[in-house]
Design a protein around this motif. Structure first.
Motif, mmCIF file in Angstrom:
data_model
loop_
_atom_site.group_PDB
_atom_site.id
_atom_site.type_symbol
_atom_site.label_atom_id
_atom_site.label_comp_id
_atom_site.label_asym_id
_atom_site.label_seq_id
_atom_site.Cartn_x
_atom_site.Cartn_y
_atom_site.Cartn_z
ATOM 1 N N GLY A 145 -41.182 -42.126 22.259
ATOM 2 C CA GLY A 145 -40.015 -41.965 21.403
ATOM 3 C C GLY A 145 -40.164 -42.748 20.115
ATOM 4 O O GLY A 145 -39.934 -42.240 19.016
ATOM 5 N N VAL A 146 -40.566 -43.984 20.249
ATOM 6 C CA VAL A 146 -40.740 -44.838 19.074
ATOM 7 C C VAL A 146 -41.839 -44.264 18.187
ATOM 8 O O VAL A 146 -41.689 -44.140 16.973
ATOM 9 C CB VAL A 146 -41.073 -46.283 19.510
ATOM 10 C CG1 VAL A 146 -41.506 -47.124 18.331
ATOM 11 C CG2 VAL A 146 -39.868 -46.912 20.190
ATOM 12 N N GLY A 147 -42.952 -43.868 18.804
ATOM 13 C CA GLY A 147 -44.089 -43.360 18.049
ATOM 14 C C GLY A 147 -43.745 -42.088 17.283
ATOM 15 O O GLY A 147 -44.076 -41.927 16.116
ATOM 16 N N LYS A 148 -42.997 -41.204 17.957
ATOM 17 C CA LYS A 148 -42.639 -39.917 17.337
ATOM 18 C C LYS A 148 -41.765 -40.122 16.111
ATOM 19 O O LYS A 148 -41.901 -39.438 15.104
ATOM 20 C CB LYS A 148 -41.957 -39.087 18.421
ATOM 21 C CG LYS A 148 -40.848 -38.168 18.036
ATOM 22 C CD LYS A 148 -40.403 -37.354 19.236
ATOM 23 C CE LYS A 148 -39.201 -37.943 19.950
ATOM 24 N NZ LYS A 148 -37.907 -37.790 19.330
ATOM 25 N N GLU A 149 -40.879 -41.099 16.181
ATOM 26 C CA GLU A 149 -40.020 -41.346 15.026
ATOM 27 C C GLU A 149 -40.776 -42.047 13.904
ATOM 28 O O GLU A 149 -40.397 -41.984 12.752
ATOM 29 C CB GLU A 149 -38.787 -42.151 15.432
ATOM 30 C CG GLU A 149 -37.872 -41.452 16.436
ATOM 31 C CD GLU A 149 -37.383 -40.080 15.974
ATOM 32 O OE1 GLU A 149 -37.434 -39.801 14.763
ATOM 33 O OE2 GLU A 149 -36.973 -39.281 16.840
ATOM 34 N N ARG A 179 -41.012 -38.115 28.929
ATOM 35 C CA ARG A 179 -40.842 -39.062 27.829
ATOM 36 C C ARG A 179 -41.154 -40.483 28.260
ATOM 37 O O ARG A 179 -40.973 -40.843 29.418
ATOM 38 C CB ARG A 179 -39.397 -39.037 27.342
ATOM 39 C CG ARG A 179 -39.078 -37.868 26.528
ATOM 40 C CD ARG A 179 -37.709 -38.009 25.890
ATOM 41 N NE ARG A 179 -37.285 -36.706 25.410
ATOM 42 C CZ ARG A 179 -37.804 -36.114 24.349
ATOM 43 N NH1 ARG A 179 -38.755 -36.711 23.648
ATOM 44 N NH2 ARG A 179 -37.392 -34.926 23.969
ATOM 45 N N THR A 180 -41.588 -41.285 27.306
ATOM 46 C CA THR A 180 -41.593 -42.733 27.497
ATOM 47 C C THR A 180 -40.960 -43.329 26.252
ATOM 48 O O THR A 180 -40.878 -42.655 25.218
ATOM 49 C CB THR A 180 -43.022 -43.299 27.616
ATOM 50 O OG1 THR A 180 -43.718 -43.027 26.402
ATOM 51 C CG2 THR A 180 -43.768 -42.700 28.791
ATOM 52 N N ILE A 181 -40.538 -44.544 26.350
ATOM 53 C CA ILE A 181 -39.900 -45.144 25.174
ATOM 54 C C ILE A 181 -40.915 -45.299 24.052
ATOM 55 O O ILE A 181 -40.612 -45.111 22.892
ATOM 56 C CB ILE A 181 -39.197 -46.469 25.530
ATOM 57 C CG1 ILE A 181 -38.349 -46.950 24.351
ATOM 58 C CG2 ILE A 181 -40.177 -47.554 25.894
ATOM 59 C CD1 ILE A 181 -36.932 -47.202 24.712
ATOM 60 N N ILE A 214 -35.977 -46.873 19.630
ATOM 61 C CA ILE A 214 -36.316 -45.608 18.979
ATOM 62 C C ILE A 214 -35.497 -45.435 17.708
ATOM 63 O O ILE A 214 -35.983 -44.980 16.683
ATOM 64 C CB ILE A 214 -36.067 -44.420 19.941
ATOM 65 C CG1 ILE A 214 -36.770 -44.662 21.268
ATOM 66 C CG2 ILE A 214 -36.563 -43.132 19.321
ATOM 67 C CD1 ILE A 214 -36.525 -43.589 22.318
ATOM 68 N N SER A 255 -36.957 -47.519 15.045
ATOM 69 C CA SER A 255 -38.177 -46.892 14.569
ATOM 70 C C SER A 255 -37.847 -45.757 13.604
ATOM 71 O O SER A 255 -38.506 -45.574 12.590
ATOM 72 C CB SER A 255 -38.961 -46.361 15.766
ATOM 73 O OG SER A 255 -40.128 -45.736 15.358
ATOM 74 N N LYS A 256 -36.780 -44.997 13.910
ATOM 75 C CA LYS A 256 -36.413 -43.884 13.043
ATOM 76 C C LYS A 256 -35.910 -44.369 11.685
ATOM 77 O O LYS A 256 -36.338 -43.894 10.644
ATOM 78 C CB LYS A 256 -35.329 -43.050 13.719
ATOM 79 C CG LYS A 256 -34.744 -41.980 12.831
ATOM 80 C CD LYS A 256 -35.030 -40.615 13.364
ATOM 81 C CE LYS A 256 -34.770 -39.535 12.324
ATOM 82 N NZ LYS A 256 -34.878 -38.207 12.898
ATOM 83 N N SER A 281 -35.804 -44.808 29.155
ATOM 84 C CA SER A 281 -36.880 -44.437 28.252
ATOM 85 C C SER A 281 -36.463 -43.404 27.216
ATOM 86 O O SER A 281 -36.906 -43.445 26.081
ATOM 87 C CB SER A 281 -38.059 -43.859 29.045
ATOM 88 O OG SER A 281 -38.478 -44.773 30.008
ATOM 89 N N HIS A 322 -41.627 -34.899 8.379
ATOM 90 C CA HIS A 322 -42.928 -35.491 8.677
ATOM 91 C C HIS A 322 -44.007 -34.438 8.648
ATOM 92 O O HIS A 322 -43.759 -33.270 8.920
ATOM 93 C CB HIS A 322 -42.910 -36.042 10.114
ATOM 94 C CG HIS A 322 -42.299 -37.387 10.242
ATOM 95 N ND1 HIS A 322 -42.727 -38.456 9.511
ATOM 96 C CD2 HIS A 322 -41.302 -37.854 11.041
ATOM 97 C CE1 HIS A 322 -42.018 -39.527 9.854
ATOM 98 N NE2 HIS A 322 -41.128 -39.175 10.774
#
Lengths: 563, 484, 133
Positions: free
Chosen positions: C19-23, C14-16, B37, B40-41, B155, B414
């Motif tokens: 989390g990745v998608g949201k960021e 939540r799922t990982i 995550i 990704s950020k 997660s 965003h």
């Protein structure tokens, strides 16, 4: 801007001025000899009492613990609110006021400098962020260092110099003002739910004793020439029979007193002066403590006076707070901080009709009155532990008037009266002595050269109270005195009039003071720290220090160490 | 090319501050040490979906506008509103939050943060009984028993286990990482065998293991750190746990009360609680009492299911009880990187952590009344400012319906579901990437956020945008007073 | 026998991937894919005759939404479905705050039915239908 305060009765104990009618002149924020009256704003103080701005040596007003207490107690806030005005921010009050309210309320009582006595170094940024949001006063904070792993390790090795260098590094890194020691050894033990019970118990996991921590840091404090002494919360605090531990602690520091200067400050002494085997037999140990203190000169102290009210206790003394939780079954917050310290919070109501609470109330006053020299023991409630700081005027009334004391004592639990000798004490403090215990004495003990007096060069911090020392009879008119100290006629900070008739006229943010300790050798600490940092903490070395960003306005004090 | 070290990751409440970024030409090119995550950020912040200009709704459509215009429009909305909601705050810096409180006070609105739909119940639980807790390093150095209850760090807080708990190396307790590697290898081997068995014509296929074994596995008796997961379903974290206890949905309260009774040496007259046998619970309690330092981390599995804050109340009470026997702590797994910070800032300035109502001129707090979802459900608000959050995506439908009916201002880097519904949209700089500040970790440790790259031209920080709105609002209100 | 409807308990969380998608950004394809889906137990899927990665209609007292059914690898959790936080989940979550400010996002009774022919709406379509903007 220039300001002239004319014809007031001035009480300035540091300069030996006792109720003299004189003028005080302020220019560019500092006290000066004289100014031209026609260029200055003039305050006619005739018939009024003029003192230096109040200096509080020990009051929990900001930081993780205080804020956890605020979060814990909505029921504490709901009964006491501050509305937003054109000048001031809104907030809530009572035992743990919000930051803005804290500043306004201190200022309304004529206080201008507040010492926040408990800051875990890891969370120092939080403390400083909050201090930056407390208006009206200058402030400083004492980092908790007594159970810091580096201190324990270097004391274990007997390497005082290295220990001193680390403390110097820490003061600068977290922008601290004095070494705070809380239940030495006990906090580290609390990491696994244990405690130490005498100053010679071994600390689990480290080969040191509380005695070695106290004496070691006292020596370190001297090596570094810090303006204040070590600031000590004793072992066994809040435990019946603990006056013996307190006396032993005081004695173990005797040898370290070279000259006449104090080497340690024992804070909220009331909580460390209990006789008895348990709570049923608990009684005052104030007489023994006072006898010792009257015959020695290596200590300063503050009262930690208890007020009969609902308040919130908070200390870094995790095991003590756990005991208090066991005693009361009340809400309990515990917050241990890795590598450094612990902390706890329990709401508490001191009741007049409870023997123990009433005895606690007596002990605080006994100590203040039995210790003859007001330069040794100062007025505090250990806000908010004994009660909120807004109760100071009540305490002043008890100190100046036996009548006031007896009026309260009579209404306490009858058994409590026999458990102390308060009723037999006739001493009544003068306004001069009140000025000592609320400003002169504290600022001297703190080594604040520009605070707590009205000599030339001092900060232009002045409190004016609506009291005419010539016409008032303090012991009988104690209610007038109480009222006068609750609402300052004027509070002046850096030459600016902040409060008039108990109302805030303008908002102003004071400075945060901290120590920049210069050691002989260039400091090698950061290099060593970098290698150890990840083993000790869960944050990175670069992210640990409190940068200037966290201080709204600062006043570093440079200290030359002798190492 | 420059390498920036010790960067604090602005994603979740773990606030890992050991991230290394490779920056080239003013862009982050590589992320080291971070989780998926986090990567990704730091890579995604400059994604194609970013808007760079403020927008304003005209004739039902969002169109580009100037910053001045957007500020003016926002200030008008807020100055003319009787009861606006100022919501969000969890993904921005404390510095911006401090301005936010001032703005809320100025306009007499409701100030609320995302905790209300997340760990709000945890805070209510804390206000009931307190909380024995600690910083994460304390867990790393000392904990020999770690329990994740109703949360799935694998997660939601991917590095939590590695940095702070079971897989971390501490002074008094070591990492269990190696043991788990072996376990995983063994498990992979077993799976292979199972697959082969399935293909082979075996008469008696291996039976499915019971969900919660009635007896704790042997490894619970070993030395060193132990990891227990309690959840309604087998999560990623449950896979690595020494012991997984599957509780029936909405039965956490019962289970916890049963444990409390057992901790106090009371007998239970039933065979199972919440789908778990009493023998198993007794073993569990013995493990809890027998540890040197235990900690419960709990997540939204407790705060969002039946019982809500009572679940937290009982979880904390269990921890209190356990402290009579050994050292035990408990900590909520806070989601957004600075939700703890917003609770902290609101509390020091107003006394209350969320749901603060300024409509009477002083802070007032009554969860269920002054909390944003309730204000919306009662249809009382007449405007809203949403910052660093996406309530249209995260609030229940009925609440959102009222939110989007009234003027809506959105400040967010965003475009999200809420900005699509907004009347004024401010693109802002990414906190912790394009602008610095402060954030509070889930254990209340403050950490600095770094500015690593410059924000795109014309894009301001949350703090700056709020300051301008505040200034403009004050001007309008002053005029209103003068006119009156 | 294949059932038409199945009563389940709805969980959200939540799922990982979420989390990745949201960021990445809420408008990104990653985000859409990570939150417009629903984890189901393979046994439950069998009961409904739903194949992996086909659409289902989830209905609660508070609304209904079409999402993609995905087999949960760490089964069993029969009788439970799991939808990651996002607009799809919120379309069917409870707004009851029990007077403490917190809506109910977990443990909501729900019904699942196969919906092979109904499309999963994208975010803008979904918002348009729900809120008319």
């Amino acid at each position: 801007m220039e300001l002239l305060i004319k014809n007031g009765f001035v009480f300035d104990p540091i300069n030996g001025i006792n109720s003299e009618k004189m003028d005080i002149a302020i220019k560019n924020g500092k006290i000066v000899d004289s100014i031209q009256e026609k260029n200055a704003k003039v305050i006619d103080a005739s018939g009024l009492t003029v003192m230096p701005g109040g200096v509080d040596i020990h009051s929990h007003i900001a930081g993780g613990e205080v804020n956890a207490g605020r979060l814990l107690r909505p029921e504490d806030h709901v009964k006491d609110v501050e509305r937003k005005t054109a000048i001031t921010r809104s907030g809530v009050g009572y035992s743990i006021p919000s930051t803005f309210t804290t500043g306004y309320r201190y200022s309304r009582m004529g206080y201008t400098t507040i010492m926040n006595p408990s800051m875990s170094p890891l969370e120092a940024k939080h403390t400083h962020e909050e201090l930056s949001d407390i208006p009206m006063v200058d402030k400083a904070s004492y980092p908790l260092l007594g159970d810091w792993w580096f201190v324990l390790e270097y004391l274990q090795k007997g390497d005082l110099e290295e220990c001193a260098r680390h403390i110097a590094w820490m003061m600068e890194t977290v922008k601290g003002y004095a070494i705070k020691i809380v239940n030495p050894g006990g906090l580290e033990s609390w990491g696994f739910g244990r405690n130490v019970h005498s100053i010679d118990d071994r600390v689990p996991g480290f080969d040191v004793t509380p005695r070695e921590i106290i004496c070691g840091l006292c020596k370190v404090n001297k090596m570094l020439n810090l303006p204040h002494t070590i600031h000590l919360h004793t072992n066994n605090l809040g435990v019946p029979g603990n006056y013996a531990t307190t006396l032993e602690t005081m004695k173990c520091l005797e040898d370290l007193a070279g000259d006449d200067k104090p080497v340690a400050h024992i804070t909220h002494l009331q909580f460390s002066s209990y006789k008895g085997r348990d709570w049923r037999t608990m009684k005052s140990g104030a007489e023994e403590i006072a006898n010792y203190v009257n015959n020695h000169s290596h200590l300063t102290m503050d009262m930690g006076q208890v007020i009969f009210t609902d308040t919130t206790t908070m200390t870094a003394d995790g095991p003590f707070q756990f005991n208090l939780y066991n005693l009361t079954g009340h809400k309990w917050v515990n917050h241990d901080v890795e590598t450094e310290t612990s902390g706890g919070i329990v709401p508490f109501r001191y009741r007049r009709k409870n023997v123990v609470n009433a005895t606690q109330w007596s002990i605080g006053l006994e100590l203040a009155l039995l210790i003859k020299d007001p330069w040794k023991i100062f007025l505090t409630t250990d806000h908010p532990n004994g009660g909120p700081f807004t109760a100071y005027p009540k305490i002043i009334a008890w100190l100046i008037s036996k009548k006031a004391r007896m009026a309260t004592l009579k209404r306490t639990h009858p058994k409590a009266i026999k458990r102390s000798i308060l009723s037999s004490i006739d001493r009544e403090m003068s306004l001069y002595e009140i000025a000592v215990v609320t400003r002169g004495g504290t600022s001297k003990a703190l080594g604040l050269k520009h605070k707590g007096h009205l000599g030339v060069g001092a900060d232009g911090d002045v409190a004016i109270y609506d009291l005419n020392p010539e016409s008032i009879d303090l012991p009988t008119d104690y209610k007038v005195v109480r009222k006068a100290f609750s609402r300052a006629k004027y509070t002046i900070k850096g030459g600016q009039v902040l409060v008039k008739d108990g109302e805030v006229l303008q908002e102003m943010y004071g400075k945060t003071m901290w120590l920049n300790v210069e050691t002989d050798e260039p400091c090698r600490i950061p290099e060593e720290m970098k290698t150890k940092f990840r083993d000790y903490w869960t944050v990175e070395f670069d992210n640990y220090p409190v940068s200037d960003h966290y201080l709204r306005s600062q006043s570093p004090i440079t200290v030359k160490a002798s190492i | 090319m420059t390498i920036v070290k010790s960067v604090t990751c602005p994603v979740c409440g773990c606030l890992c501050d050991d991230i290394e970024l490779v920056v080239e030409d003013g862009k982050v090119e590589e992320v080291k040490n971070g989780c998926a995550i986090c990567e990704s950020k730091f890579i995604g912040y400059r994604g194609e979906h970013r808007v760079l200009k403020p927008k304003i709704r005209q004739n039902g459509k969002l169109v580009d506008t100037t910053l001045q215009e957007a500020v003016k429009k926002s200030a008008e909305i807020l100055a003319n509103a009787n009861y606006p909601i100022l919501y969000g705050w969890s993904s921005t810096s404390c510095e911006a939050q401090r301005v936010g409180v001032e703005l809320a006070e100025e306009v007499g609105g409701v100030l609320d943060n995302t905790a209300v739909v997340c760990h709000g119940p945890s805070i209510l639980g804390i206000q009931e009984v307190g909380i024995p807790s600690c910083t994460l390093g304390q867990v790393r150095h000392r904990a020999d028993l770690v329990i994740y209850w109703g949360c799935d760090p694998w997660s939601a807080h991917p590095r939590h286990v590695e940095r702070y708990t079971t897989f971390a190396e501490g002074r008094f307790e070591g990492s269990e990482w190696k043991g788990y590697l072996q376990k995983f290898k063994a498990a992979a081997g077993r799976k292979k065998i199972k697959r082969v068995m399935k293909q082979a014509p075996v008469k008696n296929p291996p039976s499915i293991e019971p969900v919660t074994p009635s007896e704790p596995p042997q490894k619970m008796k070993k030395d060193g750190r132990k990891l227990i997961v309690v959840d309604v379903r087998r999560t990623m974290t449950a896979e690595v746990a020494d012991y997984f206890i599957q509780v029936e949905p909405n039965k956490d309260y019962e289970l916890m009360e049963a444990l409390r009774a057992l901790v106090r040496d009371q007998e239970l007259d039933v065979n199972s609680v919440a789908g778990i046998s009493v023998e198993c619970l007794e073993e569990l309690v013995d493990i809890m009492i027998g540890c040197n330092f235990g900690i419960i981390f709990f997540g939204l599995g407790l705060t969002m299911s039946a019982g809500k804050f009572r679940n937290i109340d009982v979880a904390i009470s269990l921890t209190r009880d356990l402290n009579m026997r050994t050292k035990f702590a408990i900590m909520p797994m806070r989601g957004h990187f600075n939700v703890t910070g917003s609770n902290t800032v609101f509390t020091w300035q107003t006394g209350y952590p969320f749901g603060v109502d300024f409509s009477l001129g002083y802070p007032r707090y009554n969860p269920g009344e002054t909390t944003s979802v309730d204000v919306l459900l009662r249809r009382e608000s007449d405007a809203a400012l949403v910052i660093a959050s996406d309530p249209v995506a995260n609030f229940p439908k009925k609440a959102v319906q009222h939110l989007v009916k009234n003027p809506l201002i959105v400040i967010d880097p965003h475009m999200n579901a809420t900005s699509l519904m907004a009347d004024v949209v401010f693109p802002s700089a990414f906190v912790g990437i394009e602008v610095g500040g402060t954030a509070y970790r889930m254990d209340h440790v403050p950490l600095p956020l770094k500015k690593v790259v410059d924000p795109p031209e014309g894009v301001l920080s949350d703090k700056e945008i709020l300051n301008r709105i505040l200034e403009e609002t004050r001007k309008i209100k002053l005029k209103q007073v003068e006119a009156a | 026998m294949v059932q038409q409807k199945l009563r389940v308990i709805l969980l959200t969380g939540r799922t990982i991937e979420q989390g990745v998608g949201k960021e990445r950004g809420k408008a990104s394809q990653e985000y859409f894919e990570s939150v417009s889906m629903c984890y189901m137990d393979p046994e439950d899927m069998k009961k409904l005759g739903v194949r992996n990665n086909t659409n289902i209609l989830v209905t609660t007292k508070y609304g209904s939404v079409v999402v993609k059914a995905v087999k949960y690898r760490r089964a069993p959790h029969t009788g439970m479905i799991y939808i990651p936080y996002g607009p799809w989940a919120n379309a069917i979550c409870s707004h009851e705050t029990d007077s403490i400010g917190m809506p109910t996002f977990k443990g909501i009774p729900a019904q699942v039915a196969p919906a092979q022919n109904k499309p999963v709406l994208n975010m803008e379509e979904l918002l348009k239908i729900e809120f008319g903007k």
